[in-house]
Structure formats: C-alpha cells, structure tokens
Scaffold this motif. Structure first.
Motif, mmCIF file in Angstrom:
data_model
loop_
_atom_site.group_PDB
_atom_site.id
_atom_site.type_symbol
_atom_site.label_atom_id
_atom_site.label_comp_id
_atom_site.label_asym_id
_atom_site.label_seq_id
_atom_site.Cartn_x
_atom_site.Cartn_y
_atom_site.Cartn_z
ATOM 1 N N ARG A 30 -0.897 13.741 -16.348
ATOM 2 C CA ARG A 30 -1.442 12.777 -17.323
ATOM 3 C C ARG A 30 -2.749 13.304 -17.944
ATOM 4 O O ARG A 30 -3.668 12.560 -18.249
ATOM 5 C CB ARG A 30 -1.674 11.405 -16.674
ATOM 6 N N GLY A 69 -8.511 10.789 -17.141
ATOM 7 C CA GLY A 69 -9.869 10.926 -16.594
ATOM 8 C C GLY A 69 -10.061 12.211 -15.810
ATOM 9 O O GLY A 69 -9.288 13.162 -15.938
ATOM 10 N N ASP A 71 -9.937 14.881 -12.949
ATOM 11 C CA ASP A 71 -8.914 15.192 -11.953
ATOM 12 C C ASP A 71 -9.503 14.941 -10.569
ATOM 13 O O ASP A 71 -10.336 15.704 -10.081
ATOM 14 C CB ASP A 71 -8.456 16.652 -12.096
ATOM 15 N N LEU A 72 -9.054 13.842 -9.966
ATOM 16 C CA LEU A 72 -9.643 13.408 -8.697
ATOM 17 C C LEU A 72 -9.408 14.425 -7.589
ATOM 18 O O LEU A 72 -10.227 14.587 -6.690
ATOM 19 C CB LEU A 72 -9.040 12.066 -8.279
ATOM 20 N N PHE A 118 -8.593 6.924 -19.404
ATOM 21 C CA PHE A 118 -9.319 6.326 -18.295
ATOM 22 C C PHE A 118 -10.607 7.071 -17.951
ATOM 23 O O PHE A 118 -10.666 8.312 -18.088
ATOM 24 C CB PHE A 118 -8.443 6.310 -17.028
ATOM 25 N N GLY A 119 -11.586 6.316 -17.480
ATOM 26 C CA GLY A 119 -12.793 6.874 -16.867
ATOM 27 C C GLY A 119 -13.432 7.997 -17.643
ATOM 28 O O GLY A 119 -13.911 7.813 -18.770
ATOM 29 N N TRP A 146 -11.440 2.661 -7.788
ATOM 30 C CA TRP A 146 -11.295 3.613 -6.680
ATOM 31 C C TRP A 146 -12.628 3.920 -5.996
ATOM 32 O O TRP A 146 -12.776 4.910 -5.286
ATOM 33 C CB TRP A 146 -10.497 4.861 -7.078
HETATM 34 N N1 ACO Z 1 -6.588 12.865 -11.164
HETATM 35 C C1 ACO Z 1 -5.669 13.618 -10.516
HETATM 36 N N2 ACO Z 1 -4.338 13.465 -10.662
HETATM 37 C C2 ACO Z 1 -3.923 12.521 -11.497
HETATM 38 C C3 ACO Z 1 -4.804 11.688 -12.208
HETATM 39 C C4 ACO Z 1 -6.201 11.888 -12.016
HETATM 40 N N3 ACO Z 1 -7.133 11.179 -12.661
HETATM 41 N N4 ACO Z 1 -4.082 10.827 -12.943
HETATM 42 C C5 ACO Z 1 -2.782 11.122 -12.708
HETATM 43 N N5 ACO Z 1 -2.677 12.133 -11.835
HETATM 44 C C6 ACO Z 1 -1.466 12.779 -11.307
HETATM 45 C C7 ACO Z 1 -0.808 11.951 -10.229
HETATM 46 O O1 ACO Z 1 -1.431 12.173 -8.974
HETATM 47 C C8 ACO Z 1 0.606 12.463 -10.284
HETATM 48 O O2 ACO Z 1 0.631 13.709 -9.642
HETATM 49 P P1 ACO Z 1 1.941 14.193 -8.778
HETATM 50 O O3 ACO Z 1 3.068 14.234 -9.777
HETATM 51 O O4 ACO Z 1 1.545 15.531 -8.263
HETATM 52 O O5 ACO Z 1 2.129 13.146 -7.747
HETATM 53 C C9 ACO Z 1 0.812 12.710 -11.775
HETATM 54 O O6 ACO Z 1 -0.503 12.848 -12.338
HETATM 55 C C10 ACO Z 1 1.504 11.596 -12.492
HETATM 56 O O7 ACO Z 1 0.775 10.414 -12.226
HETATM 57 P P2 ACO Z 1 1.466 9.011 -11.887
HETATM 58 O O8 ACO Z 1 0.427 8.137 -11.297
HETATM 59 O O9 ACO Z 1 2.724 9.208 -11.110
HETATM 60 O O10 ACO Z 1 1.843 8.542 -13.379
HETATM 61 P P3 ACO Z 1 2.125 7.074 -13.928
HETATM 62 O O11 ACO Z 1 2.694 7.304 -15.296
HETATM 63 O O12 ACO Z 1 2.878 6.260 -12.953
HETATM 64 O O13 ACO Z 1 0.670 6.393 -14.087
HETATM 65 C C11 ACO Z 1 -1.653 6.377 -14.686
HETATM 66 C C12 ACO Z 1 -0.238 6.865 -15.021
HETATM 67 C C13 ACO Z 1 -1.720 4.835 -14.817
HETATM 68 C C14 ACO Z 1 -2.590 7.037 -15.673
HETATM 69 C C15 ACO Z 1 -2.004 6.759 -13.216
HETATM 70 O O14 ACO Z 1 -1.701 8.134 -13.010
HETATM 71 C C16 ACO Z 1 -3.455 6.536 -12.852
HETATM 72 O O15 ACO Z 1 -3.856 5.422 -12.553
HETATM 73 N N6 ACO Z 1 -4.273 7.627 -12.869
HETATM 74 C C17 ACO Z 1 -5.657 7.578 -12.540
HETATM 75 C C18 ACO Z 1 -6.470 6.967 -13.655
HETATM 76 C C19 ACO Z 1 -7.926 6.919 -13.264
HETATM 77 O O16 ACO Z 1 -8.392 5.942 -12.711
HETATM 78 N N7 ACO Z 1 -8.610 8.018 -13.535
HETATM 79 C C20 ACO Z 1 -9.892 8.276 -13.010
HETATM 80 C C21 ACO Z 1 -10.916 7.581 -13.794
HETATM 81 S S1 ACO Z 1 -12.502 7.771 -13.077
HETATM 82 C C22 ACO Z 1 -13.091 9.254 -13.590
HETATM 83 O O17 ACO Z 1 -12.582 9.864 -14.458
HETATM 84 C C23 ACO Z 1 -14.364 9.742 -12.977
#
Ligand code: ACO
Length: 276
Positions: A30, A69, A71-72, A118-119, A146
């Motif tokens: 994503r 956002g 990559d956590l 996001f974020g 989170w």
């Molecule tokens: N960091 C690391 N990996 C991520 C992130 C992220 N921010 N977002 C998505 N991914 C990865 C998932 O772990 C998954 O990996 P995998 O296939 O190896 O298991 C892959 O991307 C697909 O993600 P899904 O969650 O399965 O996708 P879905 O379409 O169901 O949901 C959504 C999409 C809603 C964006 C969800 O991935 C999500 O909530 N991501 C995190 C959003 C977030 O809160 N970001 C951080 C903000 S805070 C900051 O930036 C400091």
C-alpha cells in the motif's frame, strides 16, 4: 537518464508532455514509505529538478493506495534496535524528501491522491503545492490507533492547512474521512470522482505549464516563505523577491506584460496571461 532507470525499486517515473509522473511504487505494501523508498525519492526529485522533461511533477501512488504512511516494519522495527545515529539518518532521509525537498522544490508539484492516505503520507501531501483527491480516497491520522503520536513533521504540517479544532479532532480520534471531507478541511484543492482524477489533475498541470516558469517558481516560493514571516519581514522580502524575479526572468515577462497592456493594448491581465 531513461525514466525507467530513475526510480529504482520503490518509485516509478514516467514522462508525458511536460509532466513527470512520480509514483510511489510499493503497491503490495500500500505504498508504505520505507527507508529505501526515501532514498529513491531523494534521487528522483533531485534529478527531476534539472530535467527539462519535467515541467510539473505529479506525485501519486501505484495501485489502490496513495500511501499507507510510514513503513511500520521496515522503518520503525528496523531502526528501533539500531543506534541513535542510525535512527537519526533514517529520519533525516524521510524528512529530506517529504518535507524539505517538496516544500521548496524548483518545479510545481501536485499530489494526486488516488486511494489510502494515512499518517506520514500527510507530510508529502501537504508539502506539494496543490492536491487533487479521488472522492473515494480514504484519509486518516491513524497514529493514535497504533499507539504513537503524529510525529515526523505531520502535526506541524497539518497545522499549516487545517483549522485547529478539526485537526485536533482527527489527531485525537484517528477517524477516517473521504476525499470530499479532505476538500472541506483544506487538505486538497478538489475531490473529483475516481474516473476523472487523472484528467482533472492533468488539466491543472497543463495550466501551470503555460505560465512563465521562472515567475511561477518565484511566486510559489515567495508564498511558502512568507507564511513564517512577520508583516514587516514579508514586505521587505517580497519587494526584494519581486525585483529578483525581474532580474532572473529570461523571458522578461514583466516588461512584456506591461507593454502588451499599456502600449499595444493587446490583452487584459484580469482575463488571462500576456502573449509569451
Ligand atoms: N507499514 C508497513 N506495512 C504496511 C503498511 C504500513 N504503514 N500498510 C500496509 N502494509 C502492508 C501490510 O502489512 C500487508 O503486508 P503483507 O502483504 O506482507 O501482509 C500489505 O501492506 C497489505 O496491507 P493490508 O493491510 O493487507 O491491506 P488492506 O487493503 O486490507 O488495508 C490499509 C489497507 C487500510 C491501508 C491497511 O494496510 C492499514 O491500515 N495500514 C496502515 C495504515 C497506517 O495506520 N499507517 C501508519 C500511519 S502512522 C505513520 O505513518 C507514522
């Protein structure tokens, strides 16, 4: 350099009639922004600044996300165990493109928000000059969900565009919102139906491509810098900036504009631009 060689593993670059499309290219994740992506973006943005194929840069995401956002996993996990110098370097590379490069970039920038945002993705979104979103895009300051604060420079970035009550609401609740709400909040210029997103963004880019590029650059930079200045400083700076613009403009736009309005009376600046 070929467009295909520019982006590296995490960024895709395409050129199309003066537009450089810069796509965050980790659709399976994503478009979560990793340290590797930051390194690729720094190189791409640096190269495009002096590439004549790039009159306007459009930043968007490959696949269904703009960007989920930071990559956590790669960013936080990988640096958590490291030394403070490693952490500092990782944060610095992210800041370098999301904020410093984009905020004062030499070419006009448009964020085209095609999906999840996001974020950490709010920082490059806000640092681009303009932003157009799909009505279906989903935004969220999800940090609180989170267990972290909107860090990096997200809290600062949102405070430049959003009303304080609304910013605080989303910082505290982490509630999602759509493209139309992002427009109402002032985060994007417009939200348009998904199937019109590209067309509308290109239309705006075309308008920018017709302007005198030197004056456009100076106008963008002046606006972004005066936001942090007092009125006195702004008046002095803008007067000097206006003179500098005349001095550096190879097109001599000011002279042409004045002459075409006052002497030959061939155009009306209120209705459109002078003939370049
Ligand atoms: N960091 C690391 N990996 C991520 C992130 C992220 N921010 N977002 C998505 N991914 C990865 C998932 O772990 C998954 O990996 P995998 O296939 O190896 O298991 C892959 O991307 C697909 O993600 P899904 O969650 O399965 O996708 P879905 O379409 O169901 O949901 C959504 C999409 C809603 C964006 C969800 O991935 C999500 O909530 N991501 C995190 C959003 C977030 O809160 N970001 C951080 C903000 S805070 C900051 O930036 C400091």
């Amino acid at each position: 350099i070929e467009a295909s060689d520019l982006g590296g593993e995490n960024v895709k670059v395409e050129f199309e009639d003066g537009i450089a499309w810069v796509k965050l290219n980790r659709p399976d994740k994503r478009n979560a922004m990793s340290v590797g992506l930051a390194e690729d973006m720094i190189r791409v943005l640096d190269a495009l600044e002096i590439d004549d194929r790039a009159g306007v840069v459009i930043l968007t995401g490959e696949g269904e996300a703009f960007s989920a956002g930071m990559d956590l996993k790669d960013f936080f996990r990988a640096t958590d165990g490291g030394s403070d110098i490693q952490r500092m370097r990782a944060y610095r590379s992210t800041r370098a493109w999301q904020w410093r490069l984009l905020m004062h970039y030499a070419k006009p920038t448009i964020a085209m928000v095609n999906g999840w945002c996001f974020g950490g993705a709010f920082t490059p979104l806000i640092c681009c000059d303009l932003a157009i979103a799909s009505e279906d895009a989903v935004f969220g300051l999800s940090e609180i969900n989170w267990g972290v604060i909107p860090g990096g420079v997200v809290s600062k970035a949102i405070s430049t565009l959003m009303n304080d009550r609304k910013a605080m609401y989303y910082v505290m609740t982490g509630e999602k919102f759509g493209g139309k709400m992002a427009e109402q909040l002032g985060l994007v210029n417009e939200a348009v139906p998904g199937d019109k997103l590209r067309e509308r963004t290109v239309e705006i880019a075309r308008v920018l491509l017709e302007k005198n590029p030197t004056v456009l650059r100076q106008a963008r930079m002046a606006y972004k810098y005066v936001r942090e200045m007092t009125w006195e400083e702004s008046a002095e700076y803008l007067t000097a900036k206006a003179d500098q613009t005349t001095f550096v403009d190879p097109e001599k736009g000011r002279e042409k504009g004045l002459s075409q309005f006052l002497d030959t009376k061939t155009y009306r600046p209120g209705h459109g631009a002078y003939k370049r």
